[in-house]
Scaffold this motif. Structure first.
Motif, PDB file in Angstrom:
ATOM      1  N   LEU A 133       0.823  -1.201   0.000  1.00  0.00           N
ATOM      2  CA  LEU A 133       0.000   0.000   0.000  1.00  0.00           C
ATOM      3  C   LEU A 133       0.858   1.251   0.000  1.00  0.00           C
ATOM      4  CD1 LEU A 133      -2.828  -1.044   2.477  1.00  0.00           C
ATOM      5  CD2 LEU A 133      -3.107  -0.547   0.047  1.00  0.00           C
ATOM      6  N   LEU A 134       1.978   1.216   0.748  1.00  0.00           N
ATOM      7  CA  LEU A 134       2.844   2.378   0.791  1.00  0.00           C
ATOM      8  C   LEU A 134       3.535   2.614  -0.547  1.00  0.00           C
ATOM      9  CD1 LEU A 134       4.488   1.924   4.309  1.00  0.00           C
ATOM     10  CD2 LEU A 134       2.865   3.702   3.642  1.00  0.00           C
ATOM     11  N   ALA A 135       3.790   1.544  -1.281  1.00  0.00           N
ATOM     12  CA  ALA A 135       4.557   1.656  -2.515  1.00  0.00           C
ATOM     13  C   ALA A 135       3.698   1.722  -3.765  1.00  0.00           C
ATOM     14  CB  ALA A 135       5.518   0.468  -2.618  1.00  0.00           C
ATOM     15  N   ALA A 136       2.397   1.560  -3.616  1.00  0.00           N
ATOM     16  CA  ALA A 136       1.515   1.520  -4.778  1.00  0.00           C
ATOM     17  C   ALA A 136       1.581   2.814  -5.579  1.00  0.00           C
ATOM     18  CB  ALA A 136       0.080   1.273  -4.306  1.00  0.00           C
ATOM     19  N   ASP A 137       1.596   2.662  -6.915  1.00  0.00           N
ATOM     20  CA  ASP A 137       1.593   3.808  -7.818  1.00  0.00           C
ATOM     21  C   ASP A 137       2.728   4.777  -7.534  1.00  0.00           C
ATOM     22  OD1 ASP A 137      -0.765   2.836  -9.022  1.00  0.00           O
ATOM     23  OD2 ASP A 137      -1.970   3.771  -7.447  1.00  0.00           O
ATOM     24  N   ALA A 138       3.874   4.277  -7.116  1.00  0.00           N
ATOM     25  CA  ALA A 138       5.016   5.119  -6.789  1.00  0.00           C
ATOM     26  C   ALA A 138       6.248   4.574  -7.490  1.00  0.00           C
ATOM     27  CB  ALA A 138       5.233   5.145  -5.278  1.00  0.00           C
ATOM     28  N   PRO A 139       7.246   5.440  -7.752  1.00  0.00           N
ATOM     29  CA  PRO A 139       8.499   4.944  -8.335  1.00  0.00           C
ATOM     30  C   PRO A 139       9.114   3.866  -7.449  1.00  0.00           C
ATOM     31  CG  PRO A 139       8.423   7.350  -8.321  1.00  0.00           C
ATOM     32  CD  PRO A 139       7.250   6.888  -7.516  1.00  0.00           C
ATOM     33  N   ALA A 140       9.798   2.911  -8.077  1.00  0.00           N
ATOM     34  CA  ALA A 140      10.365   1.792  -7.324  1.00  0.00           C
ATOM     35  C   ALA A 140      11.348   2.258  -6.261  1.00  0.00           C
ATOM     36  CB  ALA A 140      11.054   0.828  -8.294  1.00  0.00           C
ATOM     37  N   GLN A 141      12.022   3.373  -6.521  1.00  0.00           N
ATOM     38  CA  GLN A 141      13.037   3.836  -5.589  1.00  0.00           C
ATOM     39  C   GLN A 141      12.450   4.601  -4.394  1.00  0.00           C
ATOM     40  OE1 GLN A 141      12.680   4.739  -8.727  1.00  0.00           O
ATOM     41  NE2 GLN A 141      13.041   6.931  -9.071  1.00  0.00           N
ATOM     42  N   MET A 142      11.140   4.876  -4.417  1.00  0.00           N
ATOM     43  CA  MET A 142      10.580   5.687  -3.346  1.00  0.00           C
ATOM     44  C   MET A 142      10.538   4.933  -2.018  1.00  0.00           C
ATOM     45  SD  MET A 142       7.325   8.219  -3.439  1.00  0.00           S
ATOM     46  CE  MET A 142       5.957   7.177  -2.997  1.00  0.00           C
ATOM     47  N   LEU A 143      10.209   3.638  -2.044  1.00  0.00           N
ATOM     48  CA  LEU A 143      10.129   2.883  -0.794  1.00  0.00           C
ATOM     49  C   LEU A 143      11.482   2.794  -0.091  1.00  0.00           C
ATOM     50  CD1 LEU A 143       8.469   1.267   1.211  1.00  0.00           C
ATOM     51  CD2 LEU A 143       8.883  -0.768  -0.180  1.00  0.00           C
ATOM     52  N   THR A 174      14.831  10.643  -5.638  1.00  0.00           N
ATOM     53  CA  THR A 174      15.967  10.445  -6.520  1.00  0.00           C
ATOM     54  C   THR A 174      15.648   9.445  -7.638  1.00  0.00           C
ATOM     55  OG1 THR A 174      18.284   9.721  -6.591  1.00  0.00           O
ATOM     56  CG2 THR A 174      16.859   8.619  -5.015  1.00  0.00           C
ATOM     57  N   SER A 175      16.439   9.510  -8.719  1.00  0.00           N
ATOM     58  CA  SER A 175      16.294   8.539  -9.807  1.00  0.00           C
ATOM     59  C   SER A 175      17.255   7.365  -9.662  1.00  0.00           C
ATOM     60  CB  SER A 175      16.544   9.238 -11.157  1.00  0.00           C
ATOM     61  OG  SER A 175      17.852   9.807 -11.183  1.00  0.00           O
ATOM     62  N   THR A 176      17.997   7.353  -8.557  1.00  0.00           N
ATOM     63  CA  THR A 176      18.923   6.248  -8.309  1.00  0.00           C
ATOM     64  C   THR A 176      18.161   4.929  -8.249  1.00  0.00           C
ATOM     65  OG1 THR A 176      20.336   7.734  -7.017  1.00  0.00           O
ATOM     66  CG2 THR A 176      20.686   5.366  -6.724  1.00  0.00           C
ATOM     67  N   THR A 186      20.353  -0.071  -5.540  1.00  0.00           N
ATOM     68  CA  THR A 186      21.441   0.700  -4.933  1.00  0.00           C
ATOM     69  C   THR A 186      21.005   1.291  -3.591  1.00  0.00           C
ATOM     70  OG1 THR A 186      22.281   1.261  -7.131  1.00  0.00           O
ATOM     71  CG2 THR A 186      23.038   2.616  -5.283  1.00  0.00           C
ATOM     72  N   LEU A 187      19.784   1.783  -3.546  1.00  0.00           N
ATOM     73  CA  LEU A 187      19.286   2.376  -2.304  1.00  0.00           C
ATOM     74  C   LEU A 187      19.127   1.332  -1.201  1.00  0.00           C
ATOM     75  CD1 LEU A 187      16.611   4.875  -3.677  1.00  0.00           C
ATOM     76  CD2 LEU A 187      18.933   5.374  -2.886  1.00  0.00           C
ATOM     77  N   TRP A 188      18.672   0.132  -1.571  1.00  0.00           N
ATOM     78  CA  TRP A 188      18.541  -0.922  -0.557  1.00  0.00           C
ATOM     79  C   TRP A 188      19.912  -1.318  -0.017  1.00  0.00           C
ATOM     80  CZ3 TRP A 188      14.346  -1.392   1.889  1.00  0.00           C
ATOM     81  CH2 TRP A 188      13.100  -1.341   1.280  1.00  0.00           C
ATOM     82  N   ILE A 189      20.913  -1.385  -0.892  1.00  0.00           N
ATOM     83  CA  ILE A 189      22.280  -1.699  -0.429  1.00  0.00           C
ATOM     84  C   ILE A 189      22.783  -0.596   0.501  1.00  0.00           C
ATOM     85  CG2 ILE A 189      24.679  -1.958  -1.178  1.00  0.00           C
ATOM     86  CD1 ILE A 189      23.600  -3.241  -3.761  1.00  0.00           C
ATOM     87  N   MET A 190      22.531   0.649   0.114  1.00  0.00           N
ATOM     88  CA  MET A 190      22.923   1.775   0.966  1.00  0.00           C
ATOM     89  C   MET A 190      22.231   1.703   2.320  1.00  0.00           C
ATOM     90  SD  MET A 190      22.475   5.860   0.194  1.00  0.00           S
ATOM     91  CE  MET A 190      23.119   5.621  -1.468  1.00  0.00           C
ATOM     92  N   PHE A 191      20.949   1.326   2.302  1.00  0.00           N
ATOM     93  CA  PHE A 191      20.176   1.204   3.537  1.00  0.00           C
ATOM     94  C   PHE A 191      20.806   0.159   4.461  1.00  0.00           C
ATOM     95  CE2 PHE A 191      15.752  -0.011   5.388  1.00  0.00           C
ATOM     96  CZ  PHE A 191      16.029   0.722   6.526  1.00  0.00           C
ATOM     97  N   GLY A 192      21.176  -0.987   3.888  1.00  0.00           N
ATOM     98  CA  GLY A 192      21.805  -2.027   4.689  1.00  0.00           C
ATOM     99  C   GLY A 192      23.126  -1.579   5.292  1.00  0.00           C
ATOM    100  N   LEU A 193      23.933  -0.859   4.500  1.00  0.00           N
ATOM    101  CA  LEU A 193      25.210  -0.366   5.005  1.00  0.00           C
ATOM    102  C   LEU A 193      25.012   0.654   6.119  1.00  0.00           C
ATOM    103  CD1 LEU A 193      27.180   0.051   1.641  1.00  0.00           C
ATOM    104  CD2 LEU A 193      27.507  -1.711   3.398  1.00  0.00           C
TER     105      LEU A 193
END
Length: 494
Positions: free
Chosen positions: A7-17, A410-412, A416-423
């Motif tokens: 629900l949080l990610a619906a109709d949103a760019p993949a990188q937004m979550l 961001t358009s990243t 990449t963002l999930w990897i950054m989140f883990g780090l």
């Protein structure tokens, strides 16, 4: 959990979550440190003043040790705050690119305040044993003001995002004719700022007092622990009912200035009068509510002091312009938890006040000190819930009614963002683990110093003063000071 993420990610760019999750994690981590950064300087100076005014060595020793904790906490806050600053540009380039000229002055003010506070903390910490008592105290007086100035900058930026003003839009939708003063002093700035500042004072007071409440429960009831508990708890207890009234006031301001956010906070679906209040409960996409406790007409009464008060519902705006059912439920639960904790803290403060007014002494009940020991952690939870309410309730807008979160992200690539989140999680676990290890080391060093300075811990603190010449260092002792000098502190002696 899967449904919530969907629900949080619906109709949103993949990188937004991942961008949201990363920002939420770093903000939630940083805000744990903020109450001590904003309010501990004031609490420390109150104890310092008491020590000087009454020639109280115990109060001076407490102030010195708290100042060392303040310095360590500030150093950790520099790291987490810097990460947040970078994330605004890295994760939300659309926000900073279009609107940075309008509300960026708040971040500039915060940066200058941060720098000044670092210098003043260094001077204050260095001044123990090196400056005269009066000079040292006077040099510490600007510390609370710089902390408040930093809060001013951040709250100016956030309140602008909630109620943006001070600009016009050109034909391409870009802001022009910026009025900096209007951009800073928005309709929500005053309510947000004072609600935040008093919340920091309440939280820091209960956190510090909680350390000594734990000591009381463990049998440490000497004057050192009594004084370490009494001063911060009294400050927090006095501020608690003030905070409760400010909280009620800001909720009413949200009702008038951001009615859709208020509808999310109270899970109101349709605009109506005689609206019931739901304590917890879950809003569904069709507008139905399950669970929770329903109190008839109470929401209208709380909003406008009368059951005929009309409360705007979520359906007053298109579905794309309001929080979805999951987001509204999150904001509602966060708001209710914050109010519940605030109410419990008011009762605890009243308990303390009544005992003091009737008997001129501290409470003796084990249950009171259990409550006091939990009050610090509960206050931190309330602070976290306050920010969740503010940010989730504003969805889908990052700048209310001017820019959506999806437009700013961001358009990243999301990977990449999930990897950054883990780090970032790994780095923060190391940072906060090191912070706790330092505090425990400082606490142990204090205990050892107290024993060596005067025998039993009950008597030792009163025999040590932070002014005057240092005690001689025994031969072969590598420590530069036995009383937890400018490099040693922690834990409040528990």
């Amino acid at each position: 959990m899967h449904t919530t993420v969907h629900l949080l990610a619906a109709d949103a760019p993949a990188q937004m979550l991942p961008a949201r999750e990363l920002m939420a994690f770093t903000l939630a981590s940083h805000i744990i440190l903020v109450p001590m950064g904003v309010a501990l300087p004031l609490i420390t100076l109150v104890m310092h003043y008491r020590g000087l005014r009454r020639n109280d060595a115990t109060a001076l020793l407490l102030a010195r040790r708290w100042s060392a904790v303040m310095a360590v906490q500030f150093a950790i806050g520099v790291v987490t705050g810097t990460v947040l600053s970078f994330e605004f540009g890295l994760l939300w380039p659309g926000l900073m690119g279009r609107w940075g000229d309008v509300f960026g002055v708040g971040f500039g003010v915060e940066a200058w305040a941060f720098f000044l506070e670092a210098v003043l903390i260094a001077i204050y910490l260095y001044g123990w044993r090196r400056l005269g008592p009066r000079t040292h105290f006077l040099l510490g007086l600007p510390l609370p003001a710089t902390a408040l100035l930093g809060a001013f900058g951040i709250l100016a930026a956030n309140s602008w995002m909630n109620t943006p003003q001070g600009f016009s839009l050109d034909s391409e939708g870009n802001p022009v004719d910026v009025d900096v003063w209007k951009a800073i002093f928005t309709p929500m700035f005053g309510p947000q700022y004072w609600h935040f500042v008093v919340a920091m004072l309440v939280t820091a007071g209960y956190v510090v007092a909680g350390v000594y409440a734990v000591g009381w429960l463990r049998g440490r009831r000497d004057r050192y622990h009594r004084l370490g508990f009494t001063v911060p708890f009294t400050i927090a207890a006095v501020a608690t009912p003030v905070q409760f009234m400010l909280g009620d006031s800001i909720a009413r301001q949200v009702f008038h200035k951001q009615p859709v956010k208020f509808a999310a906070m109270e899970i109101v679906w349709d605009t109506d009068s005689h609206v019931p209040e739901y304590l917890f409960g879950r809003l569904h996409p069709d507008g139905s509510i399950s669970g929770g406790i329903k109190v008839p007409q109470l929401d209208s009464i709380l909003a406008g002091f009368h059951p005929d008060t009309v409360v705007t519902g979520l359906t007053s705006v298109p579905e794309s312009d309001r929080p979805n059912a999951t987001q509204a439920t999150i904001a509602h639960w966060a708001f209710d938890i914050m109010v519940l904790i605030g109410s419990a803290l008011v009762l605890l403060a009243l308990w303390y006040g009544l005992i003091w007014l009737r008997h001129r002494r501290l409470p003796r009940s084990k249950w009171f000190y259990l409550g006091a020991a939990c009050a610090g952690a509960a206050s931190l939870v309330a602070v976290e819930c306050g920010w969740i309410t503010t940010e989730v309730g504003r969805q889908p807008w990052i700048v209310y009614q001017n820019m959506r979160v999806a437009e700013a992200v961001t358009s990243t690539r999301s990977t990449t963002l999930w990897i950054m989140f883990g780090l970032v999680i790994l780095v923060y676990l190391f940072i906060f683990g090191s912070f706790l290890a330092i505090l425990m080391k400082m606490r142990d060093r204090w205990r050892l110093a107290d024993k060596e300075a005067g025998g039993p811990p009950v008597e030792a603190p009163e025999s040590v003063t932070p002014y005057g010449p240092r005690p001689p260092v025994p031969a072969g002792d590598a420590r530069s000071s036995q009383d937890g000098g400018s490099t040693g502190s922690g834990g409040g002696g528990t």
